[in-house]
Write a protein that holds these residues in place. Sequence first.
Motif, PDB file in Angstrom:
ATOM      1  N   VAL A  38     -54.087  16.118  -2.954  1.00 34.03           N
ATOM      2  CA  VAL A  38     -54.494  17.533  -3.258  1.00 34.03           C
ATOM      3  C   VAL A  38     -55.375  18.024  -2.333  1.00 34.03           C
ATOM      4  O   VAL A  38     -55.400  19.249  -2.050  1.00 34.03           O
ATOM      5  CB  VAL A  38     -54.827  17.475  -4.593  1.00 34.03           C
ATOM      6  CG1 VAL A  38     -55.338  19.055  -4.847  1.00 34.03           C
ATOM      7  CG2 VAL A  38     -53.584  17.342  -5.545  1.00 34.03           C
ATOM      8  N   ARG A  39     -56.567  17.240  -2.335  1.00 31.42           N
ATOM      9  CA  ARG A  39     -57.797  17.870  -1.102  1.00 31.42           C
ATOM     10  C   ARG A  39     -56.965  17.730   0.018  1.00 31.42           C
ATOM     11  O   ARG A  39     -57.543  19.142   0.716  1.00 31.42           O
ATOM     12  CB  ARG A  39     -58.769  16.481  -1.212  1.00 31.42           C
ATOM     13  CG  ARG A  39     -60.031  16.952  -0.488  1.00 31.42           C
ATOM     14  CD  ARG A  39     -61.057  16.113  -0.330  1.00 31.42           C
ATOM     15  NE  ARG A  39     -60.755  14.655  -0.967  1.00 31.42           N
ATOM     16  CZ  ARG A  39     -61.649  13.960  -1.325  1.00 31.42           C
ATOM     17  NH1 ARG A  39     -62.748  14.457  -1.569  1.00 31.42           N
ATOM     18  NH2 ARG A  39     -61.150  12.702  -1.870  1.00 31.42           N
ATOM     19  N   ALA A  52     -52.566  30.119  -7.938  1.00 30.69           N
ATOM     20  CA  ALA A  52     -51.624  29.186  -6.885  1.00 30.69           C
ATOM     21  C   ALA A  52     -52.184  27.820  -6.577  1.00 30.69           C
ATOM     22  O   ALA A  52     -51.630  27.013  -6.168  1.00 30.69           O
ATOM     23  CB  ALA A  52     -51.541  30.141  -5.551  1.00 30.69           C
ATOM     24  N   VAL A  53     -53.565  28.048  -6.610  1.00 27.00           N
ATOM     25  CA  VAL A  53     -54.270  26.249  -6.326  1.00 27.00           C
ATOM     26  C   VAL A  53     -53.911  25.349  -7.138  1.00 27.00           C
ATOM     27  O   VAL A  53     -53.502  24.449  -6.926  1.00 27.00           O
ATOM     28  CB  VAL A  53     -55.751  26.569  -6.240  1.00 27.00           C
ATOM     29  CG1 VAL A  53     -56.527  25.251  -6.314  1.00 27.00           C
ATOM     30  CG2 VAL A  53     -56.132  27.372  -5.038  1.00 27.00           C
ATOM     31  N   LEU A  54     -53.869  25.743  -8.634  1.00 27.02           N
ATOM     32  CA  LEU A  54     -53.444  24.970  -9.651  1.00 27.02           C
ATOM     33  C   LEU A  54     -51.943  24.654  -9.561  1.00 27.02           C
ATOM     34  O   LEU A  54     -51.634  23.513  -9.746  1.00 27.02           O
ATOM     35  CB  LEU A  54     -53.951  25.526 -11.032  1.00 27.02           C
ATOM     36  CG  LEU A  54     -55.322  25.696 -11.403  1.00 27.02           C
ATOM     37  CD1 LEU A  54     -55.341  26.335 -12.503  1.00 27.02           C
ATOM     38  CD2 LEU A  54     -55.904  24.360 -11.192  1.00 27.02           C
ATOM     39  N   GLN A  60     -48.251  18.708  -6.013  1.00 22.21           N
ATOM     40  CA  GLN A  60     -48.574  17.569  -5.188  1.00 22.21           C
ATOM     41  C   GLN A  60     -48.899  16.439  -6.151  1.00 22.21           C
ATOM     42  O   GLN A  60     -48.255  15.204  -5.602  1.00 22.21           O
ATOM     43  CB  GLN A  60     -49.888  17.898  -4.448  1.00 22.21           C
ATOM     44  CG  GLN A  60     -50.478  17.132  -3.280  1.00 22.21           C
ATOM     45  CD  GLN A  60     -49.511  16.951  -2.129  1.00 22.21           C
ATOM     46  OE1 GLN A  60     -48.700  18.017  -2.033  1.00 22.21           O
ATOM     47  NE2 GLN A  60     -49.292  16.182  -1.402  1.00 22.21           N
ATOM     48  N   LEU A  61     -49.392  16.458  -7.145  1.00 17.41           N
ATOM     49  CA  LEU A  61     -49.774  15.456  -8.117  1.00 17.41           C
ATOM     50  C   LEU A  61     -48.303  14.892  -8.456  1.00 17.41           C
ATOM     51  O   LEU A  61     -48.181  13.492  -8.691  1.00 17.41           O
ATOM     52  CB  LEU A  61     -50.340  15.711  -9.137  1.00 17.41           C
ATOM     53  CG  LEU A  61     -51.957  16.177  -8.911  1.00 17.41           C
ATOM     54  CD1 LEU A  61     -52.826  16.453 -10.239  1.00 17.41           C
ATOM     55  CD2 LEU A  61     -52.585  14.872  -8.432  1.00 17.41           C
ATOM     56  N   ILE A  62     -47.196  15.562  -8.848  1.00 18.70           N
ATOM     57  CA  ILE A  62     -45.854  15.301  -9.366  1.00 18.70           C
ATOM     58  C   ILE A  62     -45.426  14.187  -8.180  1.00 18.70           C
ATOM     59  O   ILE A  62     -44.687  13.230  -8.450  1.00 18.70           O
ATOM     60  CB  ILE A  62     -44.998  16.393  -9.640  1.00 18.70           C
ATOM     61  CG1 ILE A  62     -45.565  16.998 -10.836  1.00 18.70           C
ATOM     62  CG2 ILE A  62     -43.650  15.795  -9.731  1.00 18.70           C
ATOM     63  CD1 ILE A  62     -45.201  18.332 -11.445  1.00 18.70           C
ATOM     64  N   SER A  63     -45.355  14.829  -7.051  1.00 20.65           N
ATOM     65  CA  SER A  63     -44.852  14.164  -5.796  1.00 20.65           C
ATOM     66  C   SER A  63     -45.487  12.832  -5.271  1.00 20.65           C
ATOM     67  O   SER A  63     -44.894  11.905  -4.568  1.00 20.65           O
ATOM     68  CB  SER A  63     -44.710  15.161  -4.586  1.00 20.65           C
ATOM     69  OG  SER A  63     -45.726  15.642  -3.939  1.00 20.65           O
ATOM     70  N   THR A  75     -47.744  18.834 -14.558  1.00 21.73           N
ATOM     71  CA  THR A  75     -47.207  19.734 -15.662  1.00 21.73           C
ATOM     72  C   THR A  75     -48.373  20.406 -16.165  1.00 21.73           C
ATOM     73  O   THR A  75     -48.548  21.805 -16.462  1.00 21.73           O
ATOM     74  CB  THR A  75     -46.605  19.179 -16.908  1.00 21.73           C
ATOM     75  OG1 THR A  75     -45.311  18.791 -16.248  1.00 21.73           O
ATOM     76  CG2 THR A  75     -46.222  20.165 -18.195  1.00 21.73           C
ATOM     77  N   LEU A  76     -49.617  19.822 -16.569  1.00 24.10           N
ATOM     78  CA  LEU A  76     -50.932  20.419 -16.927  1.00 24.10           C
ATOM     79  C   LEU A  76     -51.329  21.375 -15.989  1.00 24.10           C
ATOM     80  O   LEU A  76     -51.529  22.752 -16.245  1.00 24.10           O
ATOM     81  CB  LEU A  76     -51.811  19.573 -17.131  1.00 24.10           C
ATOM     82  CG  LEU A  76     -53.553  20.184 -17.353  1.00 24.10           C
ATOM     83  CD1 LEU A  76     -53.317  20.612 -18.695  1.00 24.10           C
ATOM     84  CD2 LEU A  76     -54.361  18.940 -17.061  1.00 24.10           C
ATOM     85  N   LEU A  77     -51.473  21.256 -14.652  1.00 23.60           N
ATOM     86  CA  LEU A  77     -51.908  22.139 -13.729  1.00 23.60           C
ATOM     87  C   LEU A  77     -50.865  23.311 -13.297  1.00 23.60           C
ATOM     88  O   LEU A  77     -51.067  24.380 -13.195  1.00 23.60           O
ATOM     89  CB  LEU A  77     -52.377  21.447 -12.219  1.00 23.60           C
ATOM     90  CG  LEU A  77     -53.282  20.551 -12.634  1.00 23.60           C
ATOM     91  CD1 LEU A  77     -53.753  19.517 -11.152  1.00 23.60           C
ATOM     92  CD2 LEU A  77     -54.572  21.005 -13.005  1.00 23.60           C
ATOM     93  N   ARG A  78     -49.551  22.958 -13.348  1.00 24.82           N
ATOM     94  CA  ARG A  78     -48.566  23.900 -12.998  1.00 24.82           C
ATOM     95  C   ARG A  78     -48.575  24.843 -13.921  1.00 24.82           C
ATOM     96  O   ARG A  78     -48.403  26.120 -13.819  1.00 24.82           O
ATOM     97  CB  ARG A  78     -47.176  23.312 -12.653  1.00 24.82           C
ATOM     98  CG  ARG A  78     -47.153  22.400 -11.140  1.00 24.82           C
ATOM     99  CD  ARG A  78     -45.742  21.808 -11.107  1.00 24.82           C
ATOM    100  NE  ARG A  78     -44.746  22.764 -10.944  1.00 24.82           N
ATOM    101  CZ  ARG A  78     -43.572  22.453 -11.161  1.00 24.82           C
ATOM    102  NH1 ARG A  78     -43.269  21.321 -11.668  1.00 24.82           N
ATOM    103  NH2 ARG A  78     -42.539  23.275 -11.061  1.00 24.82           N
ATOM    104  N   ARG A  79     -48.422  24.561 -15.327  1.00 21.96           N
ATOM    105  CA  ARG A  79     -48.402  25.591 -16.202  1.00 21.96           C
ATOM    106  C   ARG A  79     -49.768  26.638 -16.386  1.00 21.96           C
ATOM    107  O   ARG A  79     -49.510  27.526 -16.623  1.00 21.96           O
ATOM    108  CB  ARG A  79     -48.202  24.605 -17.485  1.00 21.96           C
ATOM    109  CG  ARG A  79     -48.164  25.694 -18.926  1.00 21.96           C
ATOM    110  CD  ARG A  79     -46.891  26.634 -18.945  1.00 21.96           C
ATOM    111  NE  ARG A  79     -45.651  25.774 -18.831  1.00 21.96           N
ATOM    112  CZ  ARG A  79     -45.210  25.549 -19.753  1.00 21.96           C
ATOM    113  NH1 ARG A  79     -45.689  25.652 -21.007  1.00 21.96           N
ATOM    114  NH2 ARG A  79     -44.055  24.824 -19.773  1.00 21.96           N
ATOM    115  N   ALA A  80     -50.989  25.786 -16.248  1.00 24.63           N
ATOM    116  CA  ALA A  80     -52.189  26.492 -16.044  1.00 24.63           C
ATOM    117  C   ALA A  80     -52.044  27.424 -14.818  1.00 24.63           C
ATOM    118  O   ALA A  80     -52.357  28.966 -15.073  1.00 24.63           O
ATOM    119  CB  ALA A  80     -53.287  25.707 -15.886  1.00 24.63           C
TER     120      ALA A  80
END
Length: 187
Positions: A38-39, A52-54, A60-63, A75-80
């Motif tokens: 992610v960084r 867009a950042v989230l 990236q975390l999913i992959s 899911t947490l970050l994409r939904r947020a």
Amino acid sequence: MTAAAASIDREADRLTELDSPIGDADHGSNMQRGFAAVRKLLETAAPQTPGAVLTAAGRQLISTVGGASGPLYGTLLRRAGKVLGDAEHVTPAELNAALAAGVDAVSQLGGAAPGDKTMLDALVPAVGAGAAFDAAAAAAAEGALATVPLQARKGRASYLGERSIGHQDPGATSSALLFAALAEAAK
């Protein structure tokens, strides 16, 4: 996200130690790999809005994060991110509402609830604390500690039954680290 990546990097060994007796002993290394990715993504192609950042961080975390943690944190970050939309600036209250929607999505995806000895034991009290991110970080830390006496009812730790009692949940702990990073970044 940069503060979260730094926190996960510092605490990766501890997260793995927590995961050893009740999981696959890989939570720290998986989270470290994911947040390093992610960084790097944000350094090379930074999205222009908080949403867009989230969303990008979630993808990236999913992959890159193995096990259940990648899809759950993603899911947490994409939904947020979706809730925040294209807004160029968001208030703490708007971010908290977006994170609450993300936590709801995690609960639906994993079929877990507070008290199941999962990341939700830190996430739910954190978003319940509202837009005061210091209070949210404290609530998440307390929630993570409160998993120690619980018997796991979801995830790999649930296979251990009563033997899961007495161990702090690594997912709740990493969730608490993310809220501590948010509180640090919001200062």
